[in-house]
Design a protein around this motif. Structure first.
Motif, PDB file in Angstrom:
ATOM      1  N   GLU A 163       0.810  -1.218   0.000  1.00 32.21           N
ATOM      2  CA  GLU A 163       0.000   0.000   0.000  1.00 32.21           C
ATOM      3  C   GLU A 163       0.845   1.271   0.000  1.00 32.21           C
ATOM      4  N   LEU A 164       1.806   1.338   0.924  1.00 36.28           N
ATOM      5  CA  LEU A 164       2.605   2.569   1.006  1.00 36.28           C
ATOM      6  C   LEU A 164       3.414   2.851  -0.266  1.00 36.28           C
ATOM      7  N   PRO A 165       4.107   1.844  -0.837  1.00 34.59           N
ATOM      8  CA  PRO A 165       4.828   2.146  -2.081  1.00 34.59           C
ATOM      9  C   PRO A 165       3.893   2.669  -3.178  1.00 34.59           C
ATOM     10  N   LEU A 166       2.682   2.092  -3.250  1.00 35.67           N
ATOM     11  CA  LEU A 166       1.750   2.542  -4.288  1.00 35.67           C
ATOM     12  C   LEU A 166       1.200   3.936  -3.976  1.00 35.67           C
ATOM     13  N   ALA A 167       1.254   4.336  -2.714  1.00 35.13           N
ATOM     14  CA  ALA A 167       0.717   5.649  -2.329  1.00 35.13           C
ATOM     15  C   ALA A 167       1.778   6.747  -2.428  1.00 35.13           C
ATOM     16  N   ILE A 168       3.015   6.371  -2.760  1.00 35.82           N
ATOM     17  CA  ILE A 168       4.104   7.365  -2.789  1.00 35.82           C
ATOM     18  C   ILE A 168       3.795   8.608  -3.635  1.00 35.82           C
ATOM     19  N   PRO A 169       3.248   8.455  -4.845  1.00 32.99           N
ATOM     20  CA  PRO A 169       2.992   9.666  -5.635  1.00 32.99           C
ATOM     21  C   PRO A 169       2.120  10.678  -4.896  1.00 32.99           C
ATOM     22  N   GLU A 170       1.042  10.211  -4.263  1.00 33.68           N
ATOM     23  CA  GLU A 170       0.164  11.141  -3.537  1.00 33.68           C
ATOM     24  C   GLU A 170       0.871  11.718  -2.309  1.00 33.68           C
ATOM     25  N   ILE A 171       1.631  10.870  -1.605  1.00 30.38           N
ATOM     26  CA  ILE A 171       2.311  11.344  -0.394  1.00 30.38           C
ATOM     27  C   ILE A 171       3.319  12.438  -0.766  1.00 30.38           C
ATOM     28  N   ILE A 172       4.087  12.186  -1.822  1.00 34.58           N
ATOM     29  CA  ILE A 172       5.084  13.194  -2.214  1.00 34.58           C
ATOM     30  C   ILE A 172       4.405  14.433  -2.781  1.00 34.58           C
TER      31      ILE A 172
END
Lengths: 247, 235
Positions: A163-172
């Motif tokens: 989940e977290l790796p896939l959410a990286i674009p939004e987090i950054i």
């Protein structure tokens, strides 16, 4: 054309800085209607070093603290849906209160200085980072999570490895907005005596001296652009699969 | 770290409701309900005018660019550059180069609100399902009608997000408008030597309450403007 009225006014509030300028031999630096005075800028650029470093320190500390808190809140609320609306509302209030008012609301508690500045700016970034992290985690397709579960991954493994790796674009993306806005807003910490580039805008005599305001503004915007590009590069490097898909 | 001896929340509330002897310049009466109300109204006036200017400029531009699918780089660039503009520098430059007063401060504040409205309108319109736009075109709607009656209503939640972002920046920056000769609530904060420490805290309290009230009202407005169909989708 120098307006005598403005010059007198500047002389009253200005300290040694203004006197130093008006006693100079170059004509353009004494004119408050002159947008930019190259000769003065070339000679005085080194006075922006310390404020720039102060500015950077305040921004980095604020964003790092903000990120740790917001990221922690987002992970905590990720599997506890009922916590999400109240956390969004709470961070929203912190985001909405204008920083300059927030500084002085904290004054009876934390006083003047850098601590207050960092608390307020960190509180400001919470909403942006929290919301984007929650959004990024929510956007992970259920089929991907099902596949991970089918492969025997535990909930914790699914969170950190899928989940977290896939959410990286939004987090950054959230981090970029937070950093750029914080760099701009940090000019206001001059009002609680916390230094930074705001001193070169609001400090003695500067308010009527466009050259100094323009230099400070250019450093602030350049710093923001630089950090934006660094984070964008980081996002590309940490999500290689996105590039493959585009090719 | 120095904590102020005089500033307290009770002192600040007293300052808002009843004039007090200035603890800086002896004998003068400062603060009080009438003065507070006057500054709140001025603050609100500047904010509303600036927000209206930003909306008039950025909304049609964002709608047009989004509709044509053009200028993505322009919209994104404006978004980042807009966030990076230091508010203090804008107010200071406008005051020293162009002049002081409402006529210069309101457009200056509007500049700060342009980016969020433009970017959100652009993104909101781009997110509208192209099949919906095709259907509207097939029904014989003109491009202008498609923008006004299809794309704008569907983009309202995103557009209002931008308007709220703009309102937050503008209402916050209006606090430093006294530097450019407009007496907003920031007067209590900036002219510390007139109003004293209680005034400083009172100004901060009133600015925070005003910002939260404005944000709350815009959130309610967003709900009213969003069509019922869209509300169902977000649940």
């Amino acid at each position: 054309m120098a307006s005598p009225l403005l010059l007198t006014a500047a002389g009253e509030v200005g300290g040694d800085f203004f006197r130093e300028r008006s006693s100079g031999t170059l004509p353009c630096q004494a004119q408050s209607s002159h947008l930019f005075c190259w000769d003065w800028a070339k000679e005085n650029i080194d006075r922006y070093g310390t404020p720039t470093v102060q500015h950077l320190e305040i921004v980095l500390l604020s964003v790092v603290i903000g990120f740790v808190v917001a990221f922690g809140l987002a992970l905590f609320a990720h599997r506890r849906r009922q916590l999400q609306p109240p956390l969004l509302a709470a961070t929203g209030i912190l985001y909405t209160i204008p920083s300059i008012a927030f500084f002085f609301l904290l004054l009876p508690i934390t006083g003047f200085g850098r601590d207050t500045a960092i608390i307020v700016l960190a509180a400001y970034t919470l909403q942006i980072i929290y919301r984007n992290t929650i959004l990024g985690l929510a956007n992970v397709p259920a089929s991907v999570k099902d596949a991970a579960r089918g492969m025997g991954l535990t909930n914790r493994q699914i969170l950190w490895q899928v989940e977290l790796p896939l959410a990286i674009p939004e987090i950054i993306a959230g981090l970029r907005v937070a950093v750029v806005s914080t760099i701009a807003i940090a000019t206001l910490v001059v009002f609680i005596n916390a230094g930074g580039l705001g001193t070169q805008i609001y400090g003695s005599g500067n308010l009527t001296f466009p050259t100094s305001i323009v230099i400070a503004m250019a450093i602030v915007m350049g710093m923001a652009l630089l950090f934006d590009l660094v984070l964008l590069t980081l996002q590309r490097l940490t999500t290689p699969w996105r590039r493959v898909r585009q090719a | 770290m120095t904590t102020l001896p005089f500033a307290s929340f009770t002192g600040a509330f007293e300052f808002i409701f009843a004039p007090q002897d200035s603890n800086v310049t002896g004998g003068n009466q400062v603060g009080g309900f009438e003065k507070s109300l006057e500054l709140v109204l001025k603050h609100l006036e500047v904010t509303v005018i600036a927000l209206a200017i930003a909306l008039i400029v950025a909304l049609p531009l964002g709608l047009y660019l989004g509709h044509r699918g053009r200028g993505e780089l322009f919209a994104v660039g404006i978004g980042t550059a807009g966030r990076a503009i230091p508010e203090l520098a804008v107010i200071a430059l406008v005051a020293v180069l162009i002049g002081v007063g409402l006529k210069t401060v309101a457009p200056a504040l509007a500049i700060l609100g342009l980016a969020p409205i433009l970017v959100n309108t652009y993104v909101g319109v781009r997110q509208v399902d192209s099949a919906t736009v095709e259907a509207a075109r097939g029904m014989g709607m003109s491009e202008l009608d498609i923008m006004r009656k299809v794309e704008l209503p569907l983009a309202i939640p995103t557009v209002m997000g931008g308007v709220r972002g703009a309102a937050i920046v503008i209402v916050a920056t209006a606090t430093i408008a006294p530097l450019a000769g407009v007496e907003t609530l920031g007067d209590f904060i900036i002219n510390r030597n007139v109003y004293g420490e209680n005034g400083l805290l009172a100004g901060a309290i009133l600015v925070a309450l005003l910002a939260l009230t404005l944000e709350g009202s815009l959130a309610l407005l967003q709900r009213r403007l969003t069509s019922d169909g869209l509300k169902l989708k977000t649940v």
